[in-house]
Design an enzyme around this catalytic site. Structure first.
Site, PDB file in Angstrom:
ATOM      1  CG  ASP A 177      -1.875   1.180   1.185  1.00  0.00           C
ATOM      2  OD1 ASP A 177      -1.519   2.238   0.638  1.00  0.00           O
ATOM      3  OD2 ASP A 177      -3.014   1.027   1.656  1.00  0.00           O
ATOM      4  CG  HIS A 178       1.262   4.125  -3.281  1.00  0.00           C
ATOM      5  ND1 HIS A 178       0.151   3.598  -3.863  1.00  0.00           N
ATOM      6  CD2 HIS A 178       1.113   5.468  -3.332  1.00  0.00           C
ATOM      7  CE1 HIS A 178      -0.643   4.577  -4.251  1.00  0.00           C
ATOM      8  NE2 HIS A 178      -0.082   5.726  -3.942  1.00  0.00           N
ATOM      9  CG  HIS A 240      -4.635   4.170  -0.559  1.00  0.00           C
ATOM     10  ND1 HIS A 240      -3.577   3.297  -0.612  1.00  0.00           N
ATOM     11  CD2 HIS A 240      -5.040   4.336  -1.838  1.00  0.00           C
ATOM     12  CE1 HIS A 240      -3.361   2.956  -1.879  1.00  0.00           C
ATOM     13  NE2 HIS A 240      -4.235   3.570  -2.639  1.00  0.00           N
TER      14      HIS A 240
END
Ligand code: NAP
Length: 483
Positions: A177-178, A240
């Site tokens: 999950d960047h 996110h």
């Protein structure tokens, strides 16, 4: 201040989908920057794998063009491009067939760190995992990196977890999950747990509410067909926004180690209250005279998919009892911004004139477009004129103090890939976390789908539907400005 980039161990990083959009836009430009900063050892190797018959030279040319287009390299970096490209290899492989696997198996150096990046659709995860095993290149030390979306509901996430865990242990699986790779997200943890100052205030006694906003200017772009089956809840909130919420709300882990941190995050997700239907607002952007609607962009004139969602929720534990968490995210909004705002309570009693003490302290963590952290504090307005108070943001980014460190700051993908090579899973989602997040979002999504819920319309360039404003105004609060 001297830069402290510590080189990682030599590695073979195999990127399935090495010719795809994500690889060309993010993964390879990111690796190039790490190479330029001295973090990638000379004998490390990146092997692109996809069906196209490019050959090594063809792949190197493709990546040269991708770095020029998406990497914005400086002249100094460009001078190192040839050396970086020399570390790139390519295998033409059919993930679902046998072609290319023998070549890949012969190429991988099993005595080094082996990382396999699954930069392909989730429908191919199982094929890659089982063929890595069949061809004997999935050693117990190998790592695999998987991209979002990790399922579209609890059931599909469970089946993906089962597919991967049939071949790999959980400590080999890195679910990206960047958002977790962003510098300020980690700074949030440093500020919370590295200072005495904040933690005593980090609870229902001192915090009025928390807002998490991820606003985008862009619409669904070329991803209309994919997005229309997903929507903002699946695409943004389930991963996110919930990950950010976890980092704000979790209890201090005993150590900054992967499982200690992820255990605490999991407890937060499991403590989330069931969301009341009137505490969720879904929206969809409408056309203006000059801009297409969501339905135009998605090429689905009858779509009920949400491009916006706002939620009010609570965490049912002692620390957060009674503190609302307001989450919102949407496309085609007024500005591109991602912010976590911790809004502290009003003063219990002011010794100053009434008009000057209205504002509350706010700790604002900005993730996009620029990363930074500010604390709004009240001070005396300098100069004569009596005790007039003003509210000013105290910059906690310390870019000046950090000097060249701030320029070296890797972007989220760079950091996360280097974490994979180092074997550090702290910033990656564990399987049980992902499942727990779907367990919370599934009933909300199912309720919409069961009643064919029609999203509220909002204008392109606005801050979202009117009902989302009412969601927070009803509580006597306001959304933070989207700017
Ligand atoms: P993409 O542009 O469609 O690329 C897919 C890649 O997979 C191509 O390199 C393709 O090359 C390869 N491929 C497809 N079928 C194959 C097969 N049978 N055997 C071997 N290679 C095969 O997709 P993407 O946008 O890069 O996305 C990749 C993954 O990342 C997806 O799961 C996506 O959801 C996720 N993701 C993407 C982004 C983004 O910004 N793009 C952001 C977040 C997550 P060939 O067709 O030549 O084989």
């Amino acid at each position: 201040m001297v830069s402290r980039v510590i080189p990682v161990d030599p590695f073979d990083l195999i990127i399935f989908g090495g010719t795809g959009d994500l690889a060309r836009r993010k993964i390879l430009p990111g690796l190039f920057r790490r190479f330029c900063s001295g973090q990638m050892p000379p004998n490390a190797r990146i092997i692109g794998a996809a069906r196209a018959n490019l050959g090594q030279a063809g792949y190197q040319e493709m990546i040269r063009a991708a770095i020029a287009e998406f990497g914005a390299p400086t002249d100094v970096e460009n001078a190192q491009l040839g050396a970086f490209l020399a570390q790139l290899n390519y295998v033409a492989i059919d993930i679902r067939g046998d072609g290319g696997w023998a070549e890949l198996a012969a190429m991988v150096r099993k005595n080094l760190v082996n990382a396999y990046y699954f930069s392909v659709g989730p429908g191919l995860f199982g094929d890659i995992a089982s063929r890595l095993n069949t061809w004997g290149i999935a050693t117990p030390e190998a790592r695999i990196v998987v991209e979002k979306p990790f399922g579209r509901d609890l059931e599909s996430a469970k089946s993906l977890n089962a597919i991967l865990s049939a071949q790999f242990d959980e400590n080999q699986i890195y679910r990206i999950d960047h958002y977790l790779g962003k510098e300020t997200v980690q700074n949030l943890m440093a500020v919370r747990f590295g200072n005495l100052l904040f933690e005593p205030l980090w609870n229902a006694q001192y915090i009025d509410h928390i807002q998490i906003t991820v606003a985008e200017i862009v619409g669904v772009g070329g991803r209309g067909a994919y997005y229309d089956k997903s929507g903002a809840m699946r695409d943004m909130v389930q991963n996110h926004l919930m990950q950010l919420l976890c980092l704000i709300a979790m209890e201090p882990p005993s150590h900054f180690d992967p499982d200690a941190v992820r255990d605490e995050k999991l407890k937060v997700i499991r403590s989330l209250a069931k969301v009341e239907p009137h505490h969720v607002v879904r929206g969809q952007y409408d056309a203006t005279a000059t801009m297409p609607s969501y339905r135009d962009d998605a090429e689905n004139p009858r779509s009920f998919t949400e491009s916006y969602v706002a939620i009010k929720t609570h965490i049912e534990n002692w620390r957060w009892a009674g503190v609302p968490f307001y989450l919102r995210t949407g496309k085609k909004l007024k500005a591109r911004t991602s912010e976590i705002a911790i809004v502290f309570k009003k003063l219990p009693h002011s010794i100053f004139e009434k008009s000057s003490d209205e504002k509350q302290n706010v700790l604002s963590i900005q993730l996009q477009p620029n990363e930074g952290m500010t604390l709004d504090v009240t001070i005396k307005e300098p100069g004569p004129g009596g005790m007039r108070l003003i509210h000013v943001p105290l910059d906690m980014t310390f870019a000046d103090a950090l000097g060249e460190h701030s320029e070296d700051t890797p972007d989220a993908y760079e950091r996360l890939i280097m974490d994979v090579i180092r074997g550090d899973q702290t910033l990656f989602m564990r399987g049980d976390e992902v499942e727990a997040a779907w367990k919370w979002t599934d009933p909300i999504i199912n309720a919409w789908e069961n009643r064919n819920d029609v999203p509220k319309i909002y204008d392109v360039g606005s801050v979202g539907p009117e009902d989302a404003m009412a969601l927070i105004h009803r509580d006597g609060r306001r959304w933070r400005e989207v700017k």
